[in-house]
Design an enzyme around this catalytic site. Structure first.
Site, mmCIF file in Angstrom:
data_model
loop_
_atom_site.group_PDB
_atom_site.id
_atom_site.type_symbol
_atom_site.label_atom_id
_atom_site.label_comp_id
_atom_site.label_asym_id
_atom_site.label_seq_id
_atom_site.Cartn_x
_atom_site.Cartn_y
_atom_site.Cartn_z
ATOM 1 N N GLY A 75 0.820 -1.207 0.000
ATOM 2 C CA GLY A 75 0.000 0.000 0.000
ATOM 3 C C GLY A 75 0.853 1.255 0.000
ATOM 4 O O GLY A 75 0.527 2.256 -0.653
ATOM 5 N N THR A 76 1.955 1.200 0.720
ATOM 6 C CA THR A 76 2.854 2.350 0.792
ATOM 7 C C THR A 76 3.355 2.720 -0.600
ATOM 8 O O THR A 76 3.328 3.894 -1.000
ATOM 9 C CB THR A 76 4.046 2.024 1.721
ATOM 10 O OG1 THR A 76 3.538 1.702 3.023
ATOM 11 C CG2 THR A 76 5.015 3.182 1.817
ATOM 12 N N ASN A 153 -7.170 4.417 9.463
ATOM 13 C CA ASN A 153 -6.759 3.159 10.073
ATOM 14 C C ASN A 153 -6.803 3.193 11.595
ATOM 15 O O ASN A 153 -6.907 2.153 12.233
ATOM 16 C CB ASN A 153 -5.361 2.753 9.589
ATOM 17 C CG ASN A 153 -4.379 3.888 9.609
ATOM 18 O OD1 ASN A 153 -4.571 4.925 8.982
ATOM 19 N ND2 ASN A 153 -3.305 3.718 10.372
ATOM 20 N N GLN A 181 -7.946 0.421 4.065
ATOM 21 C CA GLN A 181 -8.739 -0.150 5.162
ATOM 22 C C GLN A 181 -10.144 -0.587 4.745
ATOM 23 O O GLN A 181 -10.885 -1.109 5.564
ATOM 24 C CB GLN A 181 -8.850 0.873 6.306
ATOM 25 C CG GLN A 181 -7.582 1.025 7.117
ATOM 26 C CD GLN A 181 -7.172 -0.259 7.834
ATOM 27 O OE1 GLN A 181 -7.993 -1.137 8.094
ATOM 28 N NE2 GLN A 181 -5.895 -0.375 8.151
ATOM 29 N N HIS A 203 -2.484 -7.341 2.471
ATOM 30 C CA HIS A 203 -2.395 -7.948 3.808
ATOM 31 C C HIS A 203 -3.445 -7.400 4.769
ATOM 32 O O HIS A 203 -3.612 -7.919 5.873
ATOM 33 C CB HIS A 203 -0.976 -7.874 4.381
ATOM 34 C CG HIS A 203 -0.546 -6.530 4.915
ATOM 35 N ND1 HIS A 203 -0.656 -6.213 6.248
ATOM 36 C CD2 HIS A 203 0.028 -5.469 4.306
ATOM 37 C CE1 HIS A 203 -0.156 -4.985 6.423
ATOM 38 N NE2 HIS A 203 0.254 -4.515 5.267
ATOM 39 N N THR A 239 9.859 -8.021 -11.723
ATOM 40 C CA THR A 239 9.146 -9.267 -12.016
ATOM 41 C C THR A 239 7.973 -9.445 -11.063
ATOM 42 O O THR A 239 8.106 -9.222 -9.856
ATOM 43 C CB THR A 239 10.120 -10.464 -11.921
ATOM 44 O OG1 THR A 239 11.166 -10.236 -12.853
ATOM 45 C CG2 THR A 239 9.421 -11.781 -12.233
ATOM 46 N N CYS A 327 6.024 3.981 19.878
ATOM 47 C CA CYS A 327 6.818 3.998 21.099
ATOM 48 C C CYS A 327 8.276 3.842 20.717
ATOM 49 O O CYS A 327 8.732 2.769 20.385
ATOM 50 C CB CYS A 327 6.393 2.852 22.000
ATOM 51 S SG CYS A 327 7.300 2.771 23.527
HETATM 52 C C1 LIG Z 1 -1.597 -0.557 6.311
HETATM 53 C C2 LIG Z 1 -1.911 0.718 5.642
HETATM 54 C C3 LIG Z 1 -1.080 1.244 4.639
HETATM 55 C C4 LIG Z 1 0.225 0.611 4.255
HETATM 56 O O1 LIG Z 1 0.092 -0.588 3.553
HETATM 57 P P1 LIG Z 1 1.399 -1.508 3.424
HETATM 58 O O2 LIG Z 1 0.993 -2.566 2.454
HETATM 59 O O3 LIG Z 1 1.664 -2.043 4.787
HETATM 60 O O4 LIG Z 1 2.480 -0.640 2.905
HETATM 61 C C5 LIG Z 1 -1.451 2.409 4.030
HETATM 62 N N1 LIG Z 1 -2.569 3.043 4.377
HETATM 63 C C6 LIG Z 1 -3.394 2.589 5.323
HETATM 64 C C7 LIG Z 1 -4.631 3.337 5.656
HETATM 65 C C8 LIG Z 1 -3.089 1.412 5.992
HETATM 66 O O5 LIG Z 1 -3.891 0.978 6.957
#
Ligand SMILES: *Cc1c(COP(=O)(O)O)cnc(C)c1O
Length: 415
Positions: A75-76, A153, A181, A203, A239, A327
């Site tokens: 997602g990042t 999130n 989310q 994930h 790939t 933390c």
């Molecule tokens: C978990 C999350 C991400 C990041 O996704 P990754 O696959 O861990 O990089 C981005 N945005 C939100 C809102 C998330 O909850």
């Protein structure tokens, strides 16, 4: 040793259990079908078909055309890619985002600012909602893109993406939403939303870590972020992570089926838990709008305790939950999301996120409820600020808050 079968998992916004059906779907691509989907010979090429099947399934999850789906590593990467592309293709140097985004956006924004770009972080109201007039006013002639998350999130609060995208279109600005989310919890329809870009991460929907996607609307100009081979129709070098892509496809199918369970059963569990806490543990507050949020998330402030202490105690009885605060080396920075909502630092530091999922049971929630009350009470008995502390019969909450802030400041912990 941790008995993983006994873990009570209330941290589904952090990651989710890989569904057994998903594991099953990906196994052939970790064993006999290990060819490269770009290869010309049949052994590799057969894999290509499975990648494209998965692309169709992921596209269907968001109402997109398969050609609009670009697989990424996470997602990042999807978030970073969307903003990067908008800056490069427009040549403009201003980004609008919100103060409550995932660190994928917050820290990319900081990176851009260091390199001379400008980023506006829109503030939110005390219930976590966005002021759309402010959003509209923040768009400038040099704005390349507006990136606002679909669901938060930490609190589950939803932003009105359809309206945001409409504002962007009327101003000739690109729009992106981080919808990581949302799948499996609420319906996503990119046509209805009208955004140019949308990010997902597998994930968070019961597939493995390390695979995500960026929806790129047809005819929206796109500049790849990873430059290399011609994979993903030239939009993302590298790939293909075949097993992960196949897993994502299977999880996308299952996510469409789990929306009902999330909204009826999981929502019921969440509400029962939340109502119990708010009704039975004094000095607790729900963070975020009550109705306009995801069905699985409860973010609750427990005054007079530190979230980290609560989480440690929960961990000892096998319960996983989290706080937004990172933390790091002795400093407890309160969550940027809760801070942006105007929570005082004491309340933000005492806030815990419980995020449920389709694998949670009634019994899990009963267990959590049975442990949480005593844990909070015990921690408050040793908290000099708390009315539950034996010395505090005449209690002045405001004075306690001020005293607490002073002590935290003295200790170098910043709110
Ligand atoms: C978990 C999350 C991400 C990041 O996704 P990754 O696959 O861990 O990089 C981005 N945005 C939100 C809102 C998330 O909850």
């Amino acid at each position: 040793m941790i008995d993983n079968t006994k873990v009570r998992y209330f941290d589904n916004n952090a990651t989710t259990r890989v569904a057994p059906e998903v594991v099953e779907a990906m196994i052939p691509f970790l064993s006999e079908m290990w060819g490269n989907p770009s290869s010309a010979y049949a052994f590799g090429a057969q894999v290509h078909g499975h990648v494209e099947k998965a692309r169709e399934k992921v596209a269907a999850l968001v109402g997109a055309d398969p050609k609009e789906v670009v697989f990424t590593s996470c997602g990042t990467e999807a978030n970073n890619s969307a903003i990067h592309s908008a800056l490069v293709t427009t040549g403009k140097r201003h980004v609008v985002t919100t103060a409550v985004e995932h660190s994928a956006n917050m820290n990319f924004g900081a990176y851009l600012e260091k390199r001379g770009f400008e980023v506006t972080y829109l503030p939110v109201e005390s219930d976590g909602s966005l002021d759309l007039h402010l959003l509209e006013k923040s768009i400038r002639p040099d704005t390349a893109i507006v990136s606002a998350m679909m669901a938060n999130n930490e609190t589950g609060v939803l932003f009105p993406i359809e309206e945001i995208a409409a504002i962007c279109r009327s101003k000739g600005v690109l729009s992106h939403t981080d919808a990581v989310q949302v799948p499996g919890k609420l319906k996503i329809d990119v046509r209805q939303l009208g955004v140019d870009f949308l990010s997902l991460s597998a994930h968070k929907l019961h597939a493995p870590k390390g695979i995500g996607m960026l929806y790129v609307k047809r005819r929206t100009k796109y500049q790849p972020y990873l430059i290399g081979g011609h994979q993903e129709r030239g939009r993302r070098g590298g790939t293909e992570s075949v097993a992960n892509i196949v897993a994502f496809g299977r999880a996308a199918e299952l996510a469409l089926d789990s929306i009902e369970d999330e909204n009826i059963r999981v929502r019921g569990l969440r509400d029962r838990f939340e109502n119990w806490v708010l009704g039975n543990i004094p000095n607790t507050v729900r963070n975020g709008n009550r109705s306009n949020r995801l069905p699985n998330t409860a973010n609750i402030a427990f005054d007079f305790v530190e979230a980290e202490a609560v989480l440690l105690q929960l961990d000892q009885v096998g319960i996983c939950a989290s706080s937004g605060s990172a933390c790091t080396t002795g400093s407890l920075d309160p969550s940027h999301v809760l801070t942006a909502m105007g929570l005082n630092p004491m309340r933000a530091r005492g806030s815990v996120r419980f995020s449920l999922g389709i694998y949670n049971t009634e019994e899990d929630v009963d267990f959590l409820i049975s442990k949480l009350g005593p844990i909070i009470h015990r921690l408050r008995e040793i908290s000099p600020l708390s009315p539950e502390h034996p010395d505090n019969d005449k209690y002045d909450i405001e004075a306690a808050r001020v005293k607490h802030e002073e002590e935290m400041a003295k200790a170098g912990i910043h709110g």
